[in-house]
Design a protein around this motif. Sequence first.
Motif, PDB file in Angstrom:
ATOM      1  N   TRP A  29       0.830  -1.191   0.000  1.00 32.66           N
ATOM      2  CA  TRP A  29       0.000   0.000   0.000  1.00 32.66           C
ATOM      3  C   TRP A  29       0.869   1.247   0.000  1.00 32.66           C
ATOM      4  O   TRP A  29       1.897   1.311   0.673  1.00 32.66           O
ATOM      5  CB  TRP A  29      -0.914   0.010   1.225  1.00 32.66           C
ATOM      6  N   ARG A  30       0.426   2.242  -0.779  1.00 34.57           N
ATOM      7  CA  ARG A  30       1.077   3.558  -0.792  1.00 34.57           C
ATOM      8  C   ARG A  30       0.520   4.325   0.397  1.00 34.57           C
ATOM      9  O   ARG A  30      -0.686   4.443   0.565  1.00 34.57           O
ATOM     10  CB  ARG A  30       0.758   4.292  -2.097  1.00 34.57           C
ATOM     11  N   CYS A  31       1.435   4.856   1.229  1.00 40.99           N
ATOM     12  CA  CYS A  31       1.020   5.561   2.439  1.00 40.99           C
ATOM     13  C   CYS A  31       1.665   6.943   2.495  1.00 40.99           C
ATOM     14  O   CYS A  31       2.770   7.153   1.998  1.00 40.99           O
ATOM     15  CB  CYS A  31       1.437   4.770   3.680  1.00 40.99           C
ATOM     16  N   LEU A  32       0.959   7.853   3.155  1.00 41.39           N
ATOM     17  CA  LEU A  32       1.475   9.183   3.414  1.00 41.39           C
ATOM     18  C   LEU A  32       1.745   9.283   4.910  1.00 41.39           C
ATOM     19  O   LEU A  32       0.858   9.027   5.729  1.00 41.39           O
ATOM     20  CB  LEU A  32       0.462  10.256   2.996  1.00 41.39           C
ATOM     21  N   CYS A  33       2.984   9.640   5.245  1.00 36.42           N
ATOM     22  CA  CYS A  33       3.373   9.775   6.650  1.00 36.42           C
ATOM     23  C   CYS A  33       3.031  11.182   7.125  1.00 36.42           C
ATOM     24  O   CYS A  33       2.974  12.129   6.329  1.00 36.42           O
ATOM     25  CB  CYS A  33       4.868   9.511   6.792  1.00 36.42           C
ATOM     26  N   ASP A  34       2.815  11.347   8.419  1.00 31.10           N
ATOM     27  CA  ASP A  34       2.518  12.661   8.994  1.00 31.10           C
ATOM     28  C   ASP A  34       3.628  13.668   8.725  1.00 31.10           C
ATOM     29  O   ASP A  34       3.379  14.878   8.681  1.00 31.10           O
ATOM     30  CB  ASP A  34       2.290  12.553  10.504  1.00 31.10           C
ATOM     31  N   CYS A  35       4.858  13.199   8.517  1.00 33.62           N
ATOM     32  CA  CYS A  35       5.976  14.103   8.255  1.00 33.62           C
ATOM     33  C   CYS A  35       5.981  14.600   6.810  1.00 33.62           C
ATOM     34  O   CYS A  35       6.760  15.479   6.463  1.00 33.62           O
ATOM     35  CB  CYS A  35       7.304  13.420   8.579  1.00 33.62           C
ATOM     36  N   GLY A  36       5.109  14.017   5.959  1.00 31.28           N
ATOM     37  CA  GLY A  36       5.007  14.455   4.566  1.00 31.28           C
ATOM     38  C   GLY A  36       5.643  13.515   3.568  1.00 31.28           C
ATOM     39  O   GLY A  36       5.479  13.692   2.359  1.00 31.28           O
ATOM     40  N   ASN A  37       6.363  12.502   4.010  1.00 35.52           N
ATOM     41  CA  ASN A  37       6.995  11.544   3.100  1.00 35.52           C
ATOM     42  C   ASN A  37       6.008  10.458   2.680  1.00 35.52           C
ATOM     43  O   ASN A  37       5.100  10.100   3.429  1.00 35.52           O
ATOM     44  CB  ASN A  37       8.199  10.872   3.774  1.00 35.52           C
ATOM     45  N   TYR A  38       6.228   9.932   1.476  1.00 38.79           N
ATOM     46  CA  TYR A  38       5.442   8.807   0.976  1.00 38.79           C
ATOM     47  C   TYR A  38       6.270   7.536   1.102  1.00 38.79           C
ATOM     48  O   TYR A  38       7.490   7.571   0.962  1.00 38.79           O
ATOM     49  CB  TYR A  38       5.068   9.018  -0.500  1.00 38.79           C
ATOM     50  N   THR A  39       5.594   6.425   1.344  1.00 40.86           N
ATOM     51  CA  THR A  39       6.290   5.149   1.442  1.00 40.86           C
ATOM     52  C   THR A  39       5.344   4.030   1.048  1.00 40.86           C
ATOM     53  O   THR A  39       4.129   4.148   1.197  1.00 40.86           O
ATOM     54  CB  THR A  39       6.848   4.931   2.869  1.00 40.86           C
ATOM     55  N   ASN A  40       5.902   2.937   0.521  1.00 42.28           N
ATOM     56  CA  ASN A  40       5.125   1.738   0.204  1.00 42.28           C
ATOM     57  C   ASN A  40       5.388   0.711   1.295  1.00 42.28           C
ATOM     58  O   ASN A  40       6.537   0.443   1.639  1.00 42.28           O
ATOM     59  CB  ASN A  40       5.528   1.164  -1.156  1.00 42.28           C
ATOM     60  N   VAL A  41       4.289   0.131   1.832  1.00 41.00           N
ATOM     61  CA  VAL A  41       4.416  -0.764   2.979  1.00 41.00           C
ATOM     62  C   VAL A  41       3.630  -2.046   2.719  1.00 41.00           C
ATOM     63  O   VAL A  41       2.516  -2.001   2.194  1.00 41.00           O
ATOM     64  CB  VAL A  41       3.884  -0.084   4.265  1.00 41.00           C
ATOM     65  N   ASP A  42       4.214  -3.195   3.107  1.00 38.28           N
ATOM     66  CA  ASP A  42       3.504  -4.474   3.001  1.00 38.28           C
ATOM     67  C   ASP A  42       2.265  -4.444   3.893  1.00 38.28           C
ATOM     68  O   ASP A  42       2.314  -3.934   5.027  1.00 38.28           O
ATOM     69  CB  ASP A  42       4.404  -5.630   3.459  1.00 38.28           C
ATOM     70  N   GLN A  43       1.194  -5.024   3.389  1.00 38.18           N
ATOM     71  CA  GLN A  43      -0.068  -5.043   4.127  1.00 38.18           C
ATOM     72  C   GLN A  43       0.085  -5.719   5.482  1.00 38.18           C
ATOM     73  O   GLN A  43      -0.421  -5.224   6.488  1.00 38.18           O
ATOM     74  CB  GLN A  43      -1.147  -5.766   3.305  1.00 38.18           C
ATOM     75  N   ASN A  44       0.817  -6.839   5.515  1.00 35.86           N
ATOM     76  CA  ASN A  44       0.957  -7.548   6.790  1.00 35.86           C
ATOM     77  C   ASN A  44       1.695  -6.714   7.835  1.00 35.86           C
ATOM     78  O   ASN A  44       1.407  -6.787   9.022  1.00 35.86           O
ATOM     79  CB  ASN A  44       1.638  -8.907   6.592  1.00 35.86           C
ATOM     80  N   LEU A  45       2.646  -5.861   7.409  1.00 35.82           N
ATOM     81  CA  LEU A  45       3.349  -4.988   8.353  1.00 35.82           C
ATOM     82  C   LEU A  45       2.415  -3.920   8.920  1.00 35.82           C
ATOM     83  O   LEU A  45       2.498  -3.570  10.092  1.00 35.82           O
ATOM     84  CB  LEU A  45       4.556  -4.332   7.693  1.00 35.82           C
ATOM     85  N   LEU A  46       1.512  -3.422   8.073  1.00 35.69           N
ATOM     86  CA  LEU A  46       0.538  -2.445   8.552  1.00 35.69           C
ATOM     87  C   LEU A  46      -0.427  -3.074   9.550  1.00 35.69           C
ATOM     88  O   LEU A  46      -0.645  -2.556  10.638  1.00 35.69           O
ATOM     89  CB  LEU A  46      -0.257  -1.857   7.378  1.00 35.69           C
ATOM     90  N   ARG A  47      -0.980  -4.201   9.173  1.00 34.46           N
ATOM     91  CA  ARG A  47      -2.015  -4.823  10.005  1.00 34.46           C
ATOM     92  C   ARG A  47      -1.450  -5.348  11.320  1.00 34.46           C
ATOM     93  O   ARG A  47      -2.148  -5.384  12.328  1.00 34.46           O
ATOM     94  CB  ARG A  47      -2.698  -5.956   9.227  1.00 34.46           C
ATOM     95  N   GLN A  48      -0.193  -5.743  11.330  1.00 33.80           N
ATOM     96  CA  GLN A  48       0.426  -6.240  12.566  1.00 33.80           C
ATOM     97  C   GLN A  48       1.091  -5.119  13.364  1.00 33.80           C
ATOM     98  O   GLN A  48       1.775  -5.367  14.341  1.00 33.80           O
ATOM     99  CB  GLN A  48       1.459  -7.322  12.235  1.00 33.80           C
ATOM    100  N   ARG A  49       0.884  -3.880  12.910  1.00 32.65           N
ATOM    101  CA  ARG A  49       1.426  -2.682  13.571  1.00 32.65           C
ATOM    102  C   ARG A  49       2.960  -2.704  13.668  1.00 32.65           C
ATOM    103  O   ARG A  49       3.541  -2.154  14.602  1.00 32.65           O
ATOM    104  CB  ARG A  49       0.834  -2.495  14.972  1.00 32.65           C
TER     105      ARG A  49
END
Length: 174
Positions: A29-49
């Motif tokens: 997933w393409r994500c936007l960080c609060d600091c303004g940077n964009y990053t791509n993150v695996d779904q399992n890493l997001l869901r497992q915090r």
Amino acid sequence: MVKINLSGKRFGRLTVLHEVKKKNRNRRWRCLCDCGNYTNVDQNLLRQRQSRSCGCLQKEIVSEIATSKIAKKSNIAGKRFGMLTAIKKVGKSKNRNNWLCKCDCGNETIVLTSNLTSGTTKSCGCKGNDGPKNVYPRNNKFRVIISENGNQKYVGTFDTEEQAIKARNQAKLQ
């Protein structure tokens, strides 16, 4: 199997924008960080915090830890080291802090932080086990270092303690 849509959801500092191309069979997933940077993150890493930012959170944590350790380590005012009490920081010598210290005998001397914390210097030199003030035994020779206006000055290395004391006395007169 039901596909989960994470768009619009927040995970720590990350807001999920949209799904991107899979990597190693993992949904990403393409994500936007609060600091303004964009990053791509695996779904399992997001869901497992396991991923909560673009990396800025880790940098902040490391920076805070380092800053607090340096502050604790470098502020030794009021602490005792043998017969010496650190009074105030009085400058640097080769990027190392010098401290004005008061000895139990009443004399004041300037000592490197590392010499205080390691136990190398425990008095102004008034005690016999420390040897003469500003004369330091090293490799069967005697090195003379004197303090001038908060800075340390290397005088020289001598074969005998008597030669070192004589050189120290001459250097202090100059």
